[in-house]
Design a protein around this motif. Structure first.
Motif, PDB file in Angstrom:
ATOM      1  N   ALA A 154      -5.381   5.374   5.227  1.00  0.00           N
ATOM      2  CA  ALA A 154      -6.820   5.084   5.240  1.00  0.00           C
ATOM      3  C   ALA A 154      -7.116   3.815   6.022  1.00  0.00           C
ATOM      4  O   ALA A 154      -8.122   3.724   6.731  1.00  0.00           O
ATOM      5  CB  ALA A 154      -7.340   4.955   3.808  1.00  0.00           C
ATOM      6  N   ALA A 212      -1.227   6.976   1.037  1.00  0.00           N
ATOM      7  CA  ALA A 212      -2.636   7.358   1.173  1.00  0.00           C
ATOM      8  C   ALA A 212      -3.491   6.178   1.602  1.00  0.00           C
ATOM      9  O   ALA A 212      -4.318   6.278   2.522  1.00  0.00           O
ATOM     10  CB  ALA A 212      -3.145   7.952  -0.144  1.00  0.00           C
ATOM     11  N   ALA A 213      -3.309   5.036   0.948  1.00  0.00           N
ATOM     12  CA  ALA A 213      -4.081   3.843   1.297  1.00  0.00           C
ATOM     13  C   ALA A 213      -3.701   3.327   2.677  1.00  0.00           C
ATOM     14  O   ALA A 213      -4.558   2.877   3.447  1.00  0.00           O
ATOM     15  CB  ALA A 213      -3.866   2.763   0.246  1.00  0.00           C
ATOM     16  N   LEU A 237       0.828  -1.206   0.000  1.00  0.00           N
ATOM     17  CA  LEU A 237       0.000   0.000   0.000  1.00  0.00           C
ATOM     18  C   LEU A 237       0.861   1.256   0.000  1.00  0.00           C
ATOM     19  O   LEU A 237       1.864   1.333   0.717  1.00  0.00           O
ATOM     20  CB  LEU A 237      -0.892   0.026   1.233  1.00  0.00           C
ATOM     21  N   LYS A 244     -12.438   3.026  -1.433  1.00  0.00           N
ATOM     22  CA  LYS A 244     -11.819   4.112  -2.193  1.00  0.00           C
ATOM     23  C   LYS A 244     -10.369   3.810  -2.542  1.00  0.00           C
ATOM     24  O   LYS A 244      -9.843   4.280  -3.554  1.00  0.00           O
ATOM     25  CB  LYS A 244     -11.876   5.422  -1.394  1.00  0.00           C
ATOM     26  N   HIS A 245      -9.726   3.014  -1.701  1.00  0.00           N
ATOM     27  CA  HIS A 245      -8.311   2.701  -1.900  1.00  0.00           C
ATOM     28  C   HIS A 245      -8.107   1.267  -2.378  1.00  0.00           C
ATOM     29  O   HIS A 245      -6.993   0.743  -2.321  1.00  0.00           O
ATOM     30  CB  HIS A 245      -7.548   2.953  -0.605  1.00  0.00           C
TER      31      HIS A 245
END
Length: 211
Positions: free
Chosen positions: A31, A27-28, A24, A75-76
């Motif tokens: 999250a 950002a992910a 990942l 979203k991710h």
């Protein structure tokens, strides 16, 4: 470090390619680094697809909360909607193909990234301990002696170089991959399958440096 949902091997090095290349991004990672989101991911990974209301009941949360966190994970691309199970009233979710890998050099290079990796990895480990404890307490009554006899709890200690430790991981995942392909071809032969969690740890003991 990887959490898999019955996918291809995904830890250490596979096929000569470092798996952190699929880890990942920041950002992910950020999250996912939320205790409830890690719990949701563990539920989907351990037990398969579920709806927000099912997860809410299991985790003692409101369906509004689980629905919100499911959307953030989606979203991710950590999870995806299970269109085959969905209906007009309920959305089903499952782990994205390939599982989740964390611990890339990029994310470990900053304090925020290291903290996020730690939150997720500790959540995974605590979940593994809960699953194992439940098996030890209730496995015999739930599954019977034959399933208990077929289960394995193993701890080994080896003297290895870093390269040998890496080779050990590759060989383990190669074995797992070979057996999964073999068993995939046998799926129609029996309906006696049960969901099984494989916990395998191989690491140098930090405490040995204090001896």
């Amino acid at each position: 470090m990887t959490n898999e949902e019955q996918q291809e091997p995904a830890d250490g090095v596979a096929g000569g390619r470092a798996l952190w290349e699929d880890a990942l991004g920041m950002a992910a990672l950020r999250a996912l680094a939320h205790p409830l989101r890690v719990e949701i991911m563990n539920e989907l990974s351990d037990f398969g697809p579920a709806t927000a209301s099912m997860l809410a009941e299991r985790l003692g949360e409101s369906s509004g909360a689980t629905s919100y966190h499911l959307r953030q994970l989606a979203k991710h691309d950590i999870i995806v909607e299970d269109a085959e199970r969905g209906s007009g009233r309920e959305r089903w979710w499952r782990m994205a193909p390939g599982g989740v890998t964390i611990g890339s050099p990029e994310t470990l290079d900053t304090p925020a990234g290291r903290e996020a990796n730690e939150i997720i990895s500790l959540g995974w480990q605590q979940n593994n301990e809960r699953r194992l404890s439940a098996f030890l307490r209730r496995g015999l009554d739930t599954f019977g002696f034959e399933w208990m006899e077929s289960s394995t709890l193993s701890t080994s200690h080896l003297e290895l170089t870093r390269e040998q430790l890496e080779e050990f991981g590759r060989e383990y995942y190669a074995l797992q991959d070979r057996l999964k392909k073999k068993w995939k071809a046998q799926e129609a032969e029996t309906d006696e399958r049960k969901r099984v969690q494989v916990q395998f740890n191989a690491f140098p003991l930090v405490e040995q440096e204090d001896r």
